[in-house]
Design an enzyme around this catalytic site. Sequence first.
Site, PDB file in Angstrom:
ATOM      1  N   TYR A   1     -41.497  16.716-174.691  1.00 10.58           N
ATOM      2  CA  TYR A   1     -40.100  16.749-174.223  1.00 10.58           C
ATOM      3  C   TYR A   1     -39.170  17.092-175.390  1.00 10.58           C
ATOM      4  CZ  TYR A   1     -35.726  14.943-172.155  1.00 10.58           C
ATOM      5  OH  TYR A   1     -34.444  14.807-171.686  1.00 10.58           O
TER       6      TYR A   1
ATOM      7  N   ALA B   1     -39.858  18.724-178.122  1.00  4.37           N
ATOM      8  CA  ALA B   1     -40.043  20.127-178.528  1.00  4.37           C
ATOM      9  C   ALA B   1     -39.318  21.063-177.564  1.00  4.37           C
ATOM     10  CB  ALA B   1     -41.537  20.468-178.569  1.00  4.37           C
TER      11      ALA B   1
ATOM     12  N   VAL C   1     -37.690  26.291-161.064  1.00  3.52           N
ATOM     13  CA  VAL C   1     -37.162  27.095-162.178  1.00  3.52           C
ATOM     14  C   VAL C   1     -38.235  27.495-163.185  1.00  3.52           C
ATOM     15  CG1 VAL C   1     -34.818  26.160-161.994  1.00  3.52           C
ATOM     16  CG2 VAL C   1     -36.460  25.103-163.590  1.00  3.52           C
TER      17      VAL C   1
ATOM     18  N   SER D   1     -30.990  17.500-175.176  1.00  2.63           N
ATOM     19  CA  SER D   1     -31.144  16.038-175.213  1.00  2.63           C
ATOM     20  C   SER D   1     -31.024  15.599-176.661  1.00  2.63           C
ATOM     21  CB  SER D   1     -32.524  15.642-174.685  1.00  2.63           C
ATOM     22  OG  SER D   1     -32.842  14.320-175.086  1.00  2.63           O
TER      23      SER D   1
HETATM   24  N1  LIG Z   1     -31.087  10.888-168.014  1.00  2.00           N
HETATM   25  C1  LIG Z   1     -31.079  10.993-169.339  1.00  2.00           C
HETATM   26  O1  LIG Z   1     -31.076  10.003-170.082  1.00  2.00           O
HETATM   27  C2  LIG Z   1     -31.047  12.361-169.977  1.00  2.00           C
HETATM   28  C3  LIG Z   1     -30.689  12.444-171.316  1.00  2.00           C
HETATM   29  C4  LIG Z   1     -30.636  13.692-171.937  1.00  2.00           C
HETATM   30  C5  LIG Z   1     -30.954  14.818-171.201  1.00  2.00           C
HETATM   31  N2  LIG Z   1     -31.314  14.702-169.902  1.00  2.00           N
HETATM   32  C6  LIG Z   1     -31.630  15.930-169.187  1.00  2.00           C
HETATM   33  O2  LIG Z   1     -30.764  16.073-168.083  1.00  2.00           O
HETATM   34  C7  LIG Z   1     -31.436  16.792-167.055  1.00  2.00           C
HETATM   35  C8  LIG Z   1     -31.378  16.018-165.758  1.00  2.00           C
HETATM   36  O3  LIG Z   1     -32.046  14.787-165.914  1.00  2.00           O
HETATM   37  P1  LIG Z   1     -31.820  13.549-164.958  1.00  2.00           P
HETATM   38  O4  LIG Z   1     -31.993  12.343-165.778  1.00  2.00           O
HETATM   39  O5  LIG Z   1     -30.602  13.738-164.150  1.00  2.00           O
HETATM   40  O6  LIG Z   1     -33.140  13.665-164.031  1.00  2.00           O
HETATM   41  P2  LIG Z   1     -33.367  13.447-162.457  1.00  2.00           P
HETATM   42  O7  LIG Z   1     -34.850  13.345-162.296  1.00  2.00           O
HETATM   43  O8  LIG Z   1     -32.534  12.343-161.934  1.00  2.00           O
HETATM   44  O9  LIG Z   1     -32.886  14.829-161.809  1.00  2.00           O
HETATM   45  C9  LIG Z   1     -33.545  16.026-162.117  1.00  2.00           C
HETATM   46  C10 LIG Z   1     -33.646  16.914-160.869  1.00  2.00           C
HETATM   47  O10 LIG Z   1     -34.345  18.112-161.270  1.00  2.00           O
HETATM   48  C11 LIG Z   1     -35.198  18.485-160.197  1.00  2.00           C
HETATM   49  N3  LIG Z   1     -36.286  19.309-160.694  1.00  2.00           N
HETATM   50  C12 LIG Z   1     -37.428  18.895-161.320  1.00  2.00           C
HETATM   51  N4  LIG Z   1     -38.218  19.928-161.574  1.00  2.00           N
HETATM   52  C13 LIG Z   1     -37.594  21.038-161.091  1.00  2.00           C
HETATM   53  C14 LIG Z   1     -37.922  22.411-161.067  1.00  2.00           C
HETATM   54  N5  LIG Z   1     -39.099  22.847-161.544  1.00  2.00           N
HETATM   55  N6  LIG Z   1     -37.053  23.281-160.504  1.00  2.00           N
HETATM   56  C15 LIG Z   1     -35.862  22.848-159.994  1.00  2.00           C
HETATM   57  N7  LIG Z   1     -35.510  21.542-159.996  1.00  2.00           N
HETATM   58  C16 LIG Z   1     -36.365  20.644-160.525  1.00  2.00           C
HETATM   59  C17 LIG Z   1     -35.700  17.156-159.645  1.00  2.00           C
HETATM   60  O11 LIG Z   1     -36.202  17.296-158.315  1.00  2.00           O
HETATM   61  C18 LIG Z   1     -34.450  16.288-159.728  1.00  2.00           C
HETATM   62  O12 LIG Z   1     -33.717  16.311-158.507  1.00  2.00           O
HETATM   63  C19 LIG Z   1     -32.855  17.058-167.571  1.00  2.00           C
HETATM   64  O13 LIG Z   1     -32.921  18.329-168.181  1.00  2.00           O
HETATM   65  C20 LIG Z   1     -33.032  15.974-168.610  1.00  2.00           C
HETATM   66  O14 LIG Z   1     -34.005  16.296-169.570  1.00  2.00           O
HETATM   67  C21 LIG Z   1     -31.362  13.508-169.264  1.00  2.00           C
END
Ligand SMILES: NC(=O)c1ccc[n+]([C@@H]2O[C@H](COP(=O)([O-])OP(=O)(O)OC[C@H]3O[C@@H](n4cnc5c(N)ncnc54)[C@H](O)[C@@H]3O)[C@@H](O)[C@H]2O)c1
Length: 277
Positions: free
Chosen positions: A180, A182, A63, A166
Site C-alpha cells: 500500500y 509503495a 479502475v 496517503s
Molecule cells: N480511510 C483512510 O484512513 C485513508 C487515508 C489515506 C488515504 N485513503 C485513501 O482514500 C481512498 C478511499 O478510501 P476509503 O477509506 O474511503 O475506502 P472505502 O473502502 O470506504 O471506499 C473505497 C471505495 O472504492 C471502491 N473500490 C474498490 N476497488 C475498486 C475498483 N477496482 N474500482 C472502482 N472502485 C473500487 C470500493 O468498492 C469502495 O466503495 C483510497 O484510495 C484510500 O487508500 C484512505
Amino acid sequence: MKLKDKIALVTGAGSGLGQASILALAREGAKVAVNDIHDNRIQETVSLVEKEGGEAFGVNADVSSAKAVKGMFEKIVKKFGTLDILVNNAGFMNLSAKMRENFPKIFQEAMTTGTVTMSPQATRFMTDDEWQSMIDLHLYGTFYCTREALNIMEDKGYGKIVNMGSICGLSASCAGSPHYSAAKGGILAFTKSVAQEVIGRGVYVNALAPGFVETPGLIEQTLPDVLTLVKMRTPLGRLGTPEEIATLVVYLASDESNFMVGAVLSPNGGMVISIGY
Ligand SMILES: NC(=O)c1ccc[n+]([C@@H]2O[C@H](COP(=O)([O-])OP(=O)(O)OC[C@H]3O[C@@H](n4cnc5c(N)ncnc54)[C@H](O)[C@@H]3O)[C@@H](O)[C@H]2O)c1
C-alpha cells in the site's frame, strides 16, 4: 457555488472518502459521475446526491482494468459531453496478511515495554497476489483514469485532477503495509510528473495524502488496536472524518487552488509532527 455545471468523476465513490467528496462536489454545483465496483454502493451515492437536488450518473467499472476505464469514460462523455474534474480515489488501506497475524503480539510488546523488537514480517511473507492487487488498484487505476481524462482535458485546455495518496506514501512508514505504501508513494511521484507535463495546457494535477480517516474501508481493513496506536500518536487524538478530506477535494477541484501545481496536501491531525511526550 464554486463548481457550477462542472462535470466531475470520482472513482470509488460508493463509500468513505469518495462518497463524501462527490457529495461535496455536487453541493458546489458539479454534475457528478459516481464510479464504483459495487452497484448497490453506486445507487446509494446517486440517491444521496439526488436527494440534495444534484445530478448524478452511476457508472460501474473496475479502475484496475484499462478496458473498463476506457468504457467508463465513453459512457461519461456520452452522458455529459465532457469531463472537468477527476478524483482518483478508488482503493483502500490494506494490512498484509502476515501483519494481521503478528500484530496482536506487536501491540502487546509495544504497550508493555514501549518498544517493538518483533518484525511484522509483512514483506518477507508477502505473496505476489497481495503485492500486485494493491499496485493494480491504486497505481494502475490512477494511471488509467488520468490517461483517459487527459485525452479530454488537454485538448480543451482545462481540467482539475485530484489524486488520493496517503500519509503512508509521504511521511509515515506504515510498517505492515509495504504494498500500500509503495502504491501511494508512486501516486505522489506520478502526480508531480504529470502536473508539470500538463499545466501548460491548463490542467491542474495535485494530490492529497490524508492521515487516518474513519471510513467503512479503514474500519474493515485495519485492526482496532492499530487505530488505538494511531490515535495515541496523533496530537489531535482522533481520526479524521471523510468530510474533512472532502473539503480539500473541493478546494483542489476549484479555481481557488489555481496556484497549486503538483502539490501534496496532508491533513493528518498532526500525526507526523509529534515526537511523543
Ligand atoms: N480511510 C483512510 O484512513 C485513508 C487515508 C489515506 C488515504 N485513503 C485513501 O482514500 C481512498 C478511499 O478510501 P476509503 O477509506 O474511503 O475506502 P472505502 O473502502 O470506504 O471506499 C473505497 C471505495 O472504492 C471502491 N473500490 C474498490 N476497488 C475498486 C475498483 N477496482 N474500482 C472502482 N472502485 C473500487 C470500493 O468498492 C469502495 O466503495 C483510497 O484510495 C484510500 O487508500 C484512505
